[in-house]
Write an enzyme that holds these catalytic residues in place. Sequence first.
Site, short mmCIF file in Angstrom:
data_model
loop_
_atom_site.label_atom_id
_atom_site.label_comp_id
_atom_site.label_asym_id
_atom_site.label_seq_id
_atom_site.Cartn_x
_atom_site.Cartn_y
_atom_site.Cartn_z
N ALA A 34 -25.80 43.14 9.48
CA ALA A 34 -24.55 43.57 10.10
C ALA A 34 -23.41 43.32 9.12
O ALA A 34 -23.49 42.43 8.27
CB ALA A 34 -24.31 42.81 11.40
N ALA A 61 -19.01 43.09 9.15
CA ALA A 61 -17.74 43.14 9.84
C ALA A 61 -16.62 42.93 8.83
O ALA A 61 -16.87 42.84 7.63
CB ALA A 61 -17.70 42.06 10.94
N ASP A 96 -16.11 36.27 23.33
CA ASP A 96 -16.51 37.60 22.86
C ASP A 96 -17.96 37.86 23.19
O ASP A 96 -18.73 38.40 22.39
CB ASP A 96 -16.28 37.70 21.34
CG ASP A 96 -16.32 39.13 20.83
OD1 ASP A 96 -15.99 40.04 21.61
OD2 ASP A 96 -16.67 39.34 19.65
#
Length: 437
Positions: free
Chosen positions: A124, A126, A286
């Site tokens: 991933a 970000a 989150d």
Amino acid sequence: MKTSPLQFAKKSLNTGANVLGRLHKSASVAGLSALRVAKGEQMDAYLLKDAFMQMGVTYIKLGQFIASTPSLFPREYVLAFADCLDATPPVPFAKMQAVLTEELTDDGRGLDDIFAFIDPVPLASASIAQVHKAVLKDGRKVALKIQKPDVGAIMQTDLGVLHGAFWAMERLLPMMKTANLAPIIDEIRTRMTAETDFLAEARHIDKFREFLEKTGSQHITAPKVHHDLSTKRVLVMDLLVGKSLVDESLLSDIAQSNHTTPQKVMADVLDTWFLSLMMTGEFHADLHAGNLMYLTDGRIAFLDFGLMGQIKPSSLQACFSLVQSLQLNDYHGMAQAMVDIGMTHSHDKIKVGQLADDLKAMMDKVHGSPQETDNLNLLMLELVEIGKRYGVHFPRDFALLTKQLLYFDRFMVTLAPEMELFEGERLKVVIEERASN
């Protein structure tokens, strides 16, 4: 790890060059935006969002802060920045490897002495960091969360520029003095600094794991941190294998399982989150479905503890009452909760019936919007607008907590539509919390 004088000098020179480069880029983007305005484009929230996206990490984070804090920013800006996603193209592995080398090695040890393998393709990516799979020398599989190069220096430079700009605006423009911008930039700095300190995230993970051990939880877990290999810019954790709760194939996997159901998965997530909030005083702010993983062994993993919230008991009670009343379409209950639990500046001046009517009108408006299922900001915006008219004061992390509860409400519709957010043991905990306050 120790840094030699030569390495420190080189790092300082590089940082200085990066800061100058950053200032140049910010000025260039600002100039291009001004040119667009000069050519006839309206200087609005969407033009500002485009500029923020071009300027990168700090401004993307600022955009997310604007979108998630409707009590501080104008409606049009909250809506414009709602799609300011924290997802960016990955940085080339050679640059990420350089960060690893700087953080984890010294003169007597290299990365080859620590890792048997590091996958150059990230799991991933970000704005602040990206995650890579790796294998330690002893064979243990780990996840490496590596901060992207120069993120800290870029953020500090950008925040310094913003602080100076806000300071100038407050002194040069009389209309801006009442906006009280300094506390806003201080809040942004606090949150961003916390997100770039992976040691702080490691402490949050440890605290949550200690809670799980104390309560004897068998169905929920979180990645174990390797503290001897973790720094402010690198977080090394055990690799957990499974599927996100937003994976479309997950429901069929659970259906084929003999030891759980979608309802049980959802109940375990909610019960753990509520109880951890009560026992630790902080909450994962989150925890959308993408940060929950159904592991191959049937447990559910809580992931990404970078954004945490803290809430006072009175504010916690406010959220519970408000969301429960909202679920029941009890607008008088919503209004009474906002008045009774200290969220308003002047209780005696609030007309509960009139506030309830305004809340009902708000919900009718939200229900009629095509964004209802996807954009929680719309609901929060309307709530804040009504609150302002009645002198309602929203505590610091109220929006974070309320949006997390509404997150749960939304993805329960997919995973376990017949369940209620407040039921069983959770409802008992809420009632006990109200009684104790």
